[in-house]
Enzyme design. Structure first.
Site, PDB file in Angstrom:
ATOM      1  N   ASP A   1       0.933  -0.853   0.139  1.00 12.12           N
ATOM      2  CA  ASP A   1      -0.484   0.039   0.164  1.00 12.12           C
ATOM      3  C   ASP A   1       0.791   1.322   0.259  1.00 12.12           C
ATOM      4  O   ASP A   1       0.410   2.344   0.716  1.00 12.12           O
ATOM      5  CB  ASP A   1      -0.336  -0.360   1.153  1.00 12.12           C
TER       6      ASP A   1
ATOM      7  N   LYS B   1       1.055   2.260  -5.063  1.00 11.00           N
ATOM      8  CA  LYS B   1       2.500   1.504  -6.414  1.00 11.00           C
ATOM      9  C   LYS B   1       1.350   2.066  -7.713  1.00 11.00           C
ATOM     10  O   LYS B   1       1.525   2.069  -8.860  1.00 11.00           O
ATOM     11  CB  LYS B   1       2.301   0.204  -6.738  1.00 11.00           C
TER      12      LYS B   1
ATOM     13  N   GLY C   1      -4.358  -4.052  -3.856  1.00 11.04           N
ATOM     14  CA  GLY C   1      -5.538  -3.356  -4.408  1.00 11.04           C
ATOM     15  C   GLY C   1      -4.755  -1.850  -4.352  1.00 11.04           C
ATOM     16  O   GLY C   1      -4.430  -0.898  -3.960  1.00 11.04           O
ATOM     17  N   HIS C   2      -4.566  -1.104  -5.720  1.00 14.90           N
ATOM     18  CA  HIS C   2      -4.260  -0.324  -6.089  1.00 14.90           C
ATOM     19  C   HIS C   2      -4.782   0.801  -6.141  1.00 14.90           C
ATOM     20  O   HIS C   2      -5.950   0.496  -7.423  1.00 14.90           O
ATOM     21  CB  HIS C   2      -3.750  -1.177  -7.528  1.00 14.90           C
TER      22      HIS C   2
ATOM     23  N   GLN D   1       2.167  -6.148  -3.319  1.00 14.79           N
ATOM     24  CA  GLN D   1       2.808  -6.411  -2.164  1.00 14.79           C
ATOM     25  C   GLN D   1       3.610  -5.445  -2.140  1.00 14.79           C
ATOM     26  O   GLN D   1       3.819  -4.749  -2.423  1.00 14.79           O
ATOM     27  CB  GLN D   1       2.510  -7.628  -1.830  1.00 14.79           C
TER      28      GLN D   1
HETATM   29  P1  GDP Z   1      -0.727   0.664  -3.627  1.00 17.60           P
HETATM   30  O1  GDP Z   1      -1.155  -0.471  -2.863  1.00 17.60           O
HETATM   31  O2  GDP Z   1       1.260   0.384  -3.449  1.00 17.60           O
HETATM   32  O3  GDP Z   1      -1.462   0.535  -5.317  1.00 17.60           O
HETATM   33  O4  GDP Z   1      -1.602   1.399  -2.324  1.00 17.60           O
HETATM   34  P2  GDP Z   1      -3.050   1.852  -2.175  1.00 17.60           P
HETATM   35  O5  GDP Z   1      -3.764   1.851  -3.412  1.00 17.60           O
HETATM   36  O6  GDP Z   1      -3.663   0.845  -1.421  1.00 17.60           O
HETATM   37  O7  GDP Z   1      -2.933   2.767  -1.309  1.00 17.60           O
HETATM   38  C1  GDP Z   1      -2.170   3.994  -1.029  1.00 17.60           C
HETATM   39  C2  GDP Z   1      -2.987   5.011  -1.429  1.00 17.60           C
HETATM   40  O8  GDP Z   1      -3.030   6.575  -0.872  1.00 17.60           O
HETATM   41  C3  GDP Z   1      -4.547   5.440  -2.184  1.00 17.60           C
HETATM   42  O9  GDP Z   1      -5.428   5.725  -1.447  1.00 17.60           O
HETATM   43  C4  GDP Z   1      -3.465   6.748  -3.132  1.00 17.60           C
HETATM   44  O10 GDP Z   1      -4.877   6.995  -3.540  1.00 17.60           O
HETATM   45  C5  GDP Z   1      -3.085   6.614  -2.007  1.00 17.60           C
HETATM   46  N1  GDP Z   1      -2.050   8.098  -2.796  1.00 17.60           N
HETATM   47  C6  GDP Z   1      -1.056   7.585  -3.414  1.00 17.60           C
HETATM   48  N2  GDP Z   1      -0.199   8.816  -3.027  1.00 17.60           N
HETATM   49  C7  GDP Z   1      -0.560   9.421  -2.023  1.00 17.60           C
HETATM   50  C8  GDP Z   1      -0.225  10.670  -2.237  1.00 17.60           C
HETATM   51  O11 GDP Z   1       0.831  11.378  -2.251  1.00 17.60           O
HETATM   52  N3  GDP Z   1      -0.952  11.030  -0.863  1.00 17.60           N
HETATM   53  C9  GDP Z   1      -1.996  11.413   0.017  1.00 17.60           C
HETATM   54  N4  GDP Z   1      -2.772  11.777   0.658  1.00 17.60           N
HETATM   55  N5  GDP Z   1      -2.500  10.000  -0.612  1.00 17.60           N
HETATM   56  C10 GDP Z   1      -1.580   9.622  -1.757  1.00 17.60           C
HETATM   57  P1  IMO Z   2      -1.170  -4.024  -2.137  1.00 15.85           P
HETATM   58  O1  IMO Z   2      -0.436  -4.930  -3.693  1.00 15.85           O
HETATM   59  C1  IMO Z   2      -0.940  -4.541   2.093  1.00 15.85           C
HETATM   60  C2  IMO Z   2      -0.825  -8.702   3.889  1.00 15.85           C
HETATM   61  C3  IMO Z   2      -2.504  -9.328   4.797  1.00 15.85           C
HETATM   62  C4  IMO Z   2      -1.763  -9.798   5.464  1.00 15.85           C
HETATM   63  C5  IMO Z   2      -0.852 -10.600   4.150  1.00 15.85           C
HETATM   64  C6  IMO Z   2      -0.940 -11.745   4.184  1.00 15.85           C
HETATM   65  O2  IMO Z   2      -2.125  -3.600  -2.300  1.00 15.85           O
HETATM   66  O3  IMO Z   2       0.429  -3.074  -1.505  1.00 15.85           O
HETATM   67  P2  IMO Z   2      -2.959 -13.165   2.143  1.00 15.85           P
HETATM   68  O4  IMO Z   2      -3.516 -12.215   1.778  1.00 15.85           O
HETATM   69  O5  IMO Z   2      -1.435 -12.033   1.052  1.00 15.85           O
HETATM   70  O6  IMO Z   2      -2.444 -14.329   2.265  1.00 15.85           O
HETATM   71  O7  IMO Z   2      -2.324 -11.766   3.553  1.00 15.85           O
HETATM   72  O8  IMO Z   2       0.136 -10.066   3.610  1.00 15.85           O
HETATM   73  N1  IMO Z   2      -1.059  -8.315   2.748  1.00 15.85           N
HETATM   74  C7  IMO Z   2      -1.101  -7.053   1.915  1.00 15.85           C
HETATM   75  N2  IMO Z   2      -0.596  -5.710   2.729  1.00 15.85           N
HETATM   76  N3  IMO Z   2      -0.981  -4.695   0.764  1.00 15.85           N
HETATM   77  C8  IMO Z   2      -1.200  -5.528  -0.008  1.00 15.85           C
HETATM   78  O9  IMO Z   2      -1.895  -5.533  -1.516  1.00 15.85           O
HETATM   79  C9  IMO Z   2      -1.818  -6.700   0.183  1.00 15.85           C
HETATM   80  N4  IMO Z   2      -1.473  -8.312  -0.163  1.00 15.85           N
HETATM   81  C10 IMO Z   2      -1.182  -9.065   1.405  1.00 15.85           C
HETATM   82  O10 IMO Z   2      -2.966  -8.092   5.051  1.00 15.85           O
HETATM   83  O11 IMO Z   2      -0.786  -9.388   6.644  1.00 15.85           O
HETATM   84 MG    MG Z   3      -2.893  -1.642  -1.930  1.00 23.65          MG
END
Ligand code: GDP
Ligand code: IMO
Ligand code: MG
Length: 424
Positions: free
Chosen positions: A12, A15, A39-40, A224
């Site tokens: 998270d 990416k 979850g991207h 991840q």
């Molecule tokens: P990922 O799994 O690495 O793609 O990240 P996620 O999408 O799960 O979580 C990142 C969250 O931060 C999302 O809600 C993005 O829209 C948000 N986001 C990304 N870059 C920034 C930033 O520079 N500032 C803020 N405030 N939000 C950001």
């Molecule tokens: P993105 O791509 C954050 C974590 C789960 C748990 C562990 C194992 O959005 O960054 P799993 O379901 O993979 O067997 O769970 O890994 N986990 C993540 N945490 N971002 C993710 O993906 C994750 N994918 C798995 O919360 O701790």
């Molecule tokens: Mg994510």
């Protein structure tokens, strides 16, 4: 030019946003590991996309999307994502290629994920219950695995599934006292999946090599983060794949030496969802401030994310194993308003100071963080476009992280939108 984007923390990191931005200059975006546990988030104007299996390049109508052999594919999930994008005018026809060797997540994997977590009680991993671990376990075990290519021959798949369902039913009844799964119901679903997905299934390794030979630029999208890597993360509180950039060659069939640049994504602080060690965690008002301001709730499960200070010991480790060339640091804006900010610059283990991250959780449990405290800033930075227009304390914070991690920070996020990004 081929580039690989990976997370440097526990996922998270942002990416999705970085991939979306860099996809503008790429022909192909490839997911190579993980599954619908990811979850991207990509924000395009007023639209917010939460992608789990589709590469983040899918929101750009011209971008080719590849799901590599290293991904575990939930067919119902990908069909839903394809349909959601179609409803928004983004067709995946002729631009989505899914590996015939990607393993398929079926209902019994999700059930087993839940049963295993329930039976661990307070020791549970905190998985996303997307069937990831059980599906990768079947892949490694080989005997009861289904690959996407199996959808091409439904008679053969039917024979195979009968054996698998019988085996799983015996196992689940004995271990978890569960109701049997119906083969007929599962096979009916598979027929629908096959019908919907058959046109996307291909030999993605051949496709990628052919494309690279013809000068196409490829962007590899990690899921991840490196600290969740099965081999190099905080085992057993990890995911079941090599989620660091080390998983990219195996998960795509493209060797690492064909990649020109490895970019690691890290937040300006740290978050983690699920259980496991987290040395810089702030289970207090600072953590709550970050959670509220950064909207730190899981994209896949909605769970509140655990929040803490930036950990340069952890990030130096993941940049080292990931052969990272530069860092994209997201969410700098989220730290605005904190009077003082801590950065973990070393660990003390049994009184001895170290700057090398011990991935072994027994050693990690005993670390004490050594912090450097720096002054924060009050100014709103969400519209800043140039590094030198950031408040001096924010500039110094970025520079200190560069010094501690010995990596250049070339992209800085100051908000979720595409244009809330500083390039250096
Ligand atoms: P990922 O799994 O690495 O793609 O990240 P996620 O999408 O799960 O979580 C990142 C969250 O931060 C999302 O809600 C993005 O829209 C948000 N986001 C990304 N870059 C920034 C930033 O520079 N500032 C803020 N405030 N939000 C950001
Ligand atoms: P993105 O791509 C954050 C974590 C789960 C748990 C562990 C194992 O959005 O960054 P799993 O379901 O993979 O067997 O769970 O890994 N986990 C993540 N945490 N971002 C993710 O993906 C994750 N994918 C798995 O919360 O701790
Ligand atoms: Mg994510």
């Amino acid at each position: 030019m081929n580039t690989c984007i990976t997370g440097l923390q526990w996922g998270d990191e942002g990416k999705g946003k970085v991939v979306d931005i860099l996809a503008e200059k790429s022909d192909i975006v490839v997911r190579y590991s993980g599954g619908a546990n990811a979850g991207h988030t990509v924000v395009v104007g007023d639209n917010k996309f939460a992608l789990h299996l589709l590469p983040s390049g899918s929101v750009r109508p011209e971008t080719i999307c590849v799901i590599g052999n290293g991904v575990v594919l939930d067919p119902a999930g990908i069909i839903e994502e394809i349909e959601t994008l179609e409803q928004q005018g983004l067709s995946l026809n002729n631009r989505l290629f899914i590996s015939e060797n990607a393993h398929v997540v079926l209902d019994y994997h999700k059930k087993e994920d839940q049963y295993r977590e329930d039976s661990l009680g307070k020791n549970k991993i905190g998985t996303t219950i997307r069937g990831i671990g059980p599906c990768y376990a079947d892949k490694i075990g080989r005997s009861f695995a289904v690959r996407l290519g199996d959808f091409r021959n439904l008679d053969k798949l039917s024979d195979k599934l009968k054996i698998i369902v019988e085996y799983k039913n015996k196992l689940f009844a004995a271990l978890y006292d569960s109701e049997p799964l119906s083969f007929d119901e599962l096979f009916e679903k598979c027929k629908i999946y096959a019908d919907r997905l058959i046109g996307f299934i291909t030999d993605t390794t051949e496709y990628l090599h052919d494309s690279i030979t013809h000068g196409k630029s490829v962007l590899f999208e990690g899921a991840q983060g490196a600290l969740l890597d099965l081999d190099h993360g905080t085992f057993p509180f990890v995911t079941s794949s090599n989620s660091s950039s080390l998983g990219m060659p195996a998960g795509s069939g493209v060797p690492a030496k064909m990649v020109d640049e490895f970019i690691g994504v890290a937040k300006a602080y740290t978050t983690r969802v699920g259980a496991g060690p987290f040395p810089t965690e702030q289970d207090n008002e600072v953590g709550q401030y970050i959670r509220d301001k950064g909207n730190e709730y899981g994209t896949t499960t909605g769970r509140p994310r655990r929040c803490g200070w930036f950990d340069s010991v952890a990030v130096s480790y993941t940049t080292t194993i990931g052969s990272i060339d530069s860092i994209a640091m997201m969410h700098l804006d989220t730290l605005t308003g904190l009077k003082e900010i801590n950065i973990c610059k070393a660990y003390k283990i049994n009184g001895r100071q170290t700057s090398f991250f011990p991935a072994n959780i027994d050693r990690l449990a005993n670390v004490e963080c050594v912090y450097e405290t720096v002054p924060g800033w009050e100014e709103d930075i969400t519209d800043v476009k140039d590094f030198h227009d950031l408040p001096l304390n924010a500039q110094n914070y970025v520079i200190l992280i560069e010094e501690l991690t010995r990596e250049p920070i070339t992209i800085i996020g100051v908000g979720p939108k595409r244009n809330q990004t500083i390039f250096r």
